[in-house]
Scaffold this motif. Sequence first.
Motif, PDB file in Angstrom:
ATOM      1  N   GLY A 135       0.849  -1.266   0.025  1.00 44.91           N
ATOM      2  CA  GLY A 135       0.028  -0.140   0.084  1.00 44.91           C
ATOM      3  C   GLY A 135       1.014   1.127  -0.055  1.00 44.91           C
ATOM      4  O   GLY A 135       2.074   0.954  -0.167  1.00 44.91           O
ATOM      5  N   CYS A 136       0.183   2.215   0.003  1.00 47.45           N
ATOM      6  CA  CYS A 136       1.040   3.754   0.162  1.00 47.45           C
ATOM      7  C   CYS A 136       1.106   4.430   1.399  1.00 47.45           C
ATOM      8  O   CYS A 136       1.433   5.547   1.407  1.00 47.45           O
ATOM      9  N   PHE A 137       0.535   3.757   2.599  1.00 48.42           N
ATOM     10  CA  PHE A 137       0.452   4.416   3.935  1.00 48.42           C
ATOM     11  C   PHE A 137      -0.862   5.393   3.785  1.00 48.42           C
ATOM     12  O   PHE A 137      -0.961   6.151   4.523  1.00 48.42           O
ATOM     13  N   GLY A 138      -1.373   5.514   2.732  1.00 51.49           N
ATOM     14  CA  GLY A 138      -2.468   6.626   2.664  1.00 51.49           C
ATOM     15  C   GLY A 138      -3.700   6.233   3.578  1.00 51.49           C
ATOM     16  O   GLY A 138      -4.162   7.053   4.040  1.00 51.49           O
ATOM     17  N   CYS A 139      -3.858   4.907   3.621  1.00 54.15           N
ATOM     18  CA  CYS A 139      -4.748   4.430   4.462  1.00 54.15           C
ATOM     19  C   CYS A 139      -4.613   4.792   6.003  1.00 54.15           C
ATOM     20  O   CYS A 139      -5.476   5.149   7.084  1.00 54.15           O
ATOM     21  N   GLU A 159      -3.695  -2.699   5.817  1.00 59.04           N
ATOM     22  CA  GLU A 159      -3.598  -1.871   4.521  1.00 59.04           C
ATOM     23  C   GLU A 159      -2.781  -2.614   3.453  1.00 59.04           C
ATOM     24  O   GLU A 159      -1.913  -2.956   3.800  1.00 59.04           O
ATOM     25  N   GLY A 194      -8.973  -0.544   2.919  1.00 57.81           N
ATOM     26  CA  GLY A 194      -8.793   0.141   1.413  1.00 57.81           C
ATOM     27  C   GLY A 194      -8.722  -0.810   0.313  1.00 57.81           C
ATOM     28  O   GLY A 194      -8.778  -1.933   0.438  1.00 57.81           O
ATOM     29  N   ALA A 195      -8.778   0.274  -0.645  1.00 59.07           N
ATOM     30  CA  ALA A 195      -8.952  -0.732  -2.081  1.00 59.07           C
ATOM     31  C   ALA A 195      -7.770  -1.602  -2.433  1.00 59.07           C
ATOM     32  O   ALA A 195      -8.011  -2.854  -2.947  1.00 59.07           O
ATOM     33  N   CYS A 196      -6.627  -1.333  -1.866  1.00 61.19           N
ATOM     34  CA  CYS A 196      -5.630  -2.246  -2.063  1.00 61.19           C
ATOM     35  C   CYS A 196      -5.440  -3.654  -1.385  1.00 61.19           C
ATOM     36  O   CYS A 196      -5.214  -4.672  -1.961  1.00 61.19           O
ATOM     37  N   GLY A 204     -12.633   2.126   0.126  1.00 62.37           N
ATOM     38  CA  GLY A 204     -12.091   3.488  -0.172  1.00 62.37           C
ATOM     39  C   GLY A 204     -10.672   3.408  -0.086  1.00 62.37           C
ATOM     40  O   GLY A 204      -9.999   2.553   0.086  1.00 62.37           O
ATOM     41  N   CYS A 205     -10.416   4.483  -1.063  1.00 61.01           N
ATOM     42  CA  CYS A 205      -8.995   5.083  -1.250  1.00 61.01           C
ATOM     43  C   CYS A 205      -8.484   6.377  -1.099  1.00 61.01           C
ATOM     44  O   CYS A 205      -8.437   7.076  -1.979  1.00 61.01           O
ATOM     45  N   PRO A 206      -8.615   6.572   0.212  1.00 57.14           N
ATOM     46  CA  PRO A 206      -8.276   5.806   1.238  1.00 57.14           C
ATOM     47  C   PRO A 206      -9.702   5.727   1.793  1.00 57.14           C
ATOM     48  O   PRO A 206     -10.802   6.772   1.447  1.00 57.14           O
TER      49      PRO A 206
HETATM   50 FE1  SF4 Z   1      -3.183   4.036  -0.792  1.00 56.18          FE
HETATM   51 FE2  SF4 Z   1      -5.383   3.816  -1.616  1.00 56.18          FE
HETATM   52 FE3  SF4 Z   1      -4.094   1.731  -1.415  1.00 56.18          FE
HETATM   53 FE4  SF4 Z   1      -5.058   2.843   0.841  1.00 56.18          FE
HETATM   54  S1  SF4 Z   1      -6.073   2.150  -0.661  1.00 56.18           S
HETATM   55  S2  SF4 Z   1      -3.055   2.002   0.647  1.00 56.18           S
HETATM   56  S3  SF4 Z   1      -4.667   5.170   0.157  1.00 56.18           S
HETATM   57  S4  SF4 Z   1      -3.533   3.362  -2.932  1.00 56.18           S
END
Ligand code: SF4
Length: 170
Positions: free
Chosen positions: A12-16, A56, A82-84, A139-141
């Motif tokens: 993931g991107c840590f956005g969550c 996440e 989250g979506a990922c 959600g994203c996020p």
């Molecule tokens: Fe990042 Fe969106 Fe994936 Fe969360 S769901 S880890 S915000 S890309």
Amino acid sequence: MKLKLATVSLAGCFGCHMSFLDIDERILELVEHVEFDRSPLTDIKRVGECDIGLVEGGLCNAENVEVLRAFRAHCKTLVAVGACAINGGLPAQRNRLPLRPLLEAVYPQGVPDDPELPLLLNHVHPIHEVVHIDYSLPGCPPSADAFWQFLTDLMSGRTPQLGHGLIHYD
Ligand code: SF4
């Protein structure tokens, strides 16, 4: 007695996690009811026995799979956040390309092969393909309000119910 909560970011991107922290001052109320175990917030490296695990990100390498299995083994309730985590999300966009040519295009001077590096999987997988998931938080996020509603429901022993405006898939 406080519930134990673990969180992790896999592919993931840590956005969550950042969105989770957007609960802002409500985190003071949260820590009255939960104790954090393994999480980027504590830097504990191994997950202990927990009531809730928030995951996440999807699975892009062997270490992700190992960590996810440890979360499943130690968390009574496991949540795909989250979506990922739910469907592979953005990292899964590499799935339409074969791995080796992709690596050779990214690393024209030679693909890194240090044994310390976790082995990449041929495809990015959502986490439900490897372990049983109890809940998903889309959600994203997911929004901070969605995190808050979800966690307060779980902490109160209720089945999480995200009302209008708290569920979205972008
Ligand atoms: Fe990042 Fe969106 Fe994936 Fe969360 S769901 S880890 S915000 S890309």
